[in-house]
Design a protein around this motif. Structure first.
Motif, PDB file in Angstrom:
ATOM      1  N   ASN A  38      -1.223 -21.887 -12.234  1.00 47.41           N
ATOM      2  CA  ASN A  38      -1.136 -22.266 -10.703  1.00 47.41           C
ATOM      3  C   ASN A  38      -0.580 -21.150 -10.025  1.00 47.41           C
ATOM      4  OD1 ASN A  38       0.147 -23.610  -8.152  1.00 47.41           O
ATOM      5  ND2 ASN A  38      -1.125 -25.199  -8.551  1.00 47.41           N
ATOM      6  N   GLU A  87      -1.076 -35.008   0.118  1.00 49.94           N
ATOM      7  CA  GLU A  87      -1.302 -36.279  -0.697  1.00 49.94           C
ATOM      8  C   GLU A  87      -1.177 -37.618   0.188  1.00 49.94           C
ATOM      9  OE1 GLU A  87       1.342 -36.281  -4.020  1.00 49.94           O
ATOM     10  OE2 GLU A  87       0.159 -34.608  -5.123  1.00 49.94           O
ATOM     11  N   GLU A  92      -7.901 -34.823  -0.880  1.00 54.24           N
ATOM     12  CA  GLU A  92      -7.828 -34.781  -2.289  1.00 54.24           C
ATOM     13  C   GLU A  92      -7.772 -33.511  -3.210  1.00 54.24           C
ATOM     14  OE1 GLU A  92      -8.183 -37.568  -3.902  1.00 54.24           O
ATOM     15  OE2 GLU A  92      -8.141 -38.846  -2.233  1.00 54.24           O
ATOM     16  N   ARG A  93      -7.691 -33.444  -4.292  1.00 47.95           N
ATOM     17  CA  ARG A  93      -7.421 -32.179  -4.951  1.00 47.95           C
ATOM     18  C   ARG A  93      -8.960 -31.461  -4.933  1.00 47.95           C
ATOM     19  NH1 ARG A  93      -3.614 -30.916  -8.876  1.00 47.95           N
ATOM     20  NH2 ARG A  93      -4.200 -29.179 -10.393  1.00 47.95           N
ATOM     21  N   THR A 114      -0.397 -25.918  -0.244  1.00 50.62           N
ATOM     22  CA  THR A 114      -1.432 -26.089  -0.944  1.00 50.62           C
ATOM     23  C   THR A 114      -1.929 -25.722  -2.040  1.00 50.62           C
ATOM     24  OG1 THR A 114      -2.091 -25.727   1.440  1.00 50.62           O
ATOM     25  CG2 THR A 114      -3.863 -25.673   0.070  1.00 50.62           C
ATOM     26  N   ALA A 117      -0.146 -27.922  -4.747  1.00 51.25           N
ATOM     27  CA  ALA A 117      -0.800 -29.355  -4.775  1.00 51.25           C
ATOM     28  C   ALA A 117      -2.016 -29.260  -5.505  1.00 51.25           C
ATOM     29  CB  ALA A 117      -0.724 -30.051  -3.278  1.00 51.25           C
ATOM     30  N   GLY A 118      -2.877 -28.284  -5.680  1.00 54.76           N
ATOM     31  CA  GLY A 118      -3.972 -28.127  -6.329  1.00 54.76           C
ATOM     32  C   GLY A 118      -5.181 -28.378  -5.274  1.00 54.76           C
ATOM     33  N   ARG A 119      -4.852 -27.972  -4.025  1.00 57.61           N
ATOM     34  CA  ARG A 119      -6.033 -28.028  -3.068  1.00 57.61           C
ATOM     35  C   ARG A 119      -6.327 -26.624  -2.912  1.00 57.61           C
ATOM     36  NH1 ARG A 119      -3.450 -32.782  -4.679  1.00 57.61           N
ATOM     37  NH2 ARG A 119      -3.791 -34.408  -3.295  1.00 57.61           N
ATOM     38  N   THR A 201      -3.621 -27.655 -14.361  1.00 58.46           N
ATOM     39  CA  THR A 201      -4.771 -27.112 -13.771  1.00 58.46           C
ATOM     40  C   THR A 201      -5.914 -26.786 -14.989  1.00 58.46           C
ATOM     41  OG1 THR A 201      -4.110 -24.971 -13.909  1.00 58.46           O
ATOM     42  CG2 THR A 201      -3.534 -26.141 -12.002  1.00 58.46           C
ATOM     43  N   GLU A 205     -10.918 -24.571 -12.052  1.00 58.85           N
ATOM     44  CA  GLU A 205     -10.511 -25.282 -10.745  1.00 58.85           C
ATOM     45  C   GLU A 205     -10.511 -24.272  -9.708  1.00 58.85           C
ATOM     46  OE1 GLU A 205      -7.540 -29.079  -9.534  1.00 58.85           O
ATOM     47  OE2 GLU A 205      -7.080 -27.489 -11.187  1.00 58.85           O
TER      48      GLU A 205
END
Length: 272
Positions: A38, A87, A92-93, A114, A117-119, A201, A205
């Motif tokens: 990440n 969140e 959403e992711r 961001t 958070a995996g966005r 992750t 992604e």
């Protein structure tokens, strides 16, 4: 010649290019405890885990020469708050979060929050007009936007009807009478927790969406995923980002080998 503050990470570009190895560079990344890579974790969390929380992560130099230093601990706290805000808002992711900001501290807390958070982060050049902004936000199905009140009212509000996916506009300076259908970035982040655990992750992604500014046709989107080829290369000592305004003078020199991010609008932008 002044002595270097720190040893350069890349003292010889030609040699580094000739001997470059993805396998070796991947081994220099910390990686997530639960697996995967990440970008936000590599830029922030790993330095805290290695005991460098009080080291300077950002040095922001304003037009008037005022210097603001930000430690990794503070950068982690503020980006954690924004990750929690996303969140809480139900972003959403994998959904796209756009930033329309000059080079200021909140830009980095939003960007890193961001990513942690995996966005999917989508940066916009603050000198764009309403039409280029609308085209890129349409292309990316923008879900959230972080910007200032002045940029929103002048460049986004006139085209917001074209952005049906845009549910959340977070203003850094909403004022006492904020524009309709906007939220206060300071209020939301102040109410959010200052610690965030980055989840695992998947290598494929999406992490970043950059839009081109080709000479023909509409902008094209370039997606960067969470593979080793789209992750940052960070090695000890922790990276120091020095942020100076483009029109400032007499700023303290940037340590050799450190990325320098000039503040304010510039004629060209890598995210254009």
């Amino acid at each position: 010649m002044n002595a270097l503050w720190v040893a350069p990470v890349m003292p010889d570009y030609d040699s580094a290019r000739a001997t470059f190895s993805w396998r070796r560079e991947r081994s220099r990344l910390a990686g997530l405890p639960d697996g995967g890579i990440n970008i936000g974790y590599e830029a922030v969390d790993r330095h805290l885990r290695e005991g460098h929380g009080e080291r300077v992560a950002l040095r922001c130099i304003a037009h008037d020469g005022t210097v603001q230093t930000v430690t990794f601990a503070r950068l982690a706290a503020e980006s954690s708050r924004f990750a929690h805000v996303l969140e809480t808002l139900g972003v959403e992711r994998g959904e796209r979060v756009f930033t329309l900001l000059g080079r200021r501290f909140e830009l980095y807390s939003a960007v890193l929050g961001t990513l942690r958070a995996g966005r999917v982060l989508c940066p916009l050049f603050s000198a764009f007009g309403p039409e280029p902004i609308a085209l890129r936000m349409e292309l990316g199905n923008a879900r959230a936007l972080v910007t200032t009140r002045e940029l929103y009212e002048r460049k986004v509000a006139p085209v917001r009807s074209r952005l049906p996916h845009l549910r959340h506009v977070l203003l850094l300076d909403p004022g006492a009478d904020p524009p309709p259908d906007t939220l206060s970035f300071p209020a939301l982040t102040a109410a959010a927790p200052d610690a965030y655990t980055v989840g695992p992750t998947d290598p494929a992604e999406p992490a970043l969406l950059h839009c081109t500014s080709g000479t023909t046709g509409t902008p094209k989107g370039a997606v960067h995923v969470c593979t080793r080829r789209s992750s940052p290369i960070t090695s000890p000592p922790p990276t120091l980002w020095t942020c100076t305004r483009a029109t400032s003078s007499g700023a303290r020199p940037t340590p050799a080998g450190s990325p320098a991010c000039r503040t304010g609008s510039s004629p060209r932008s890598p995210t254009a």
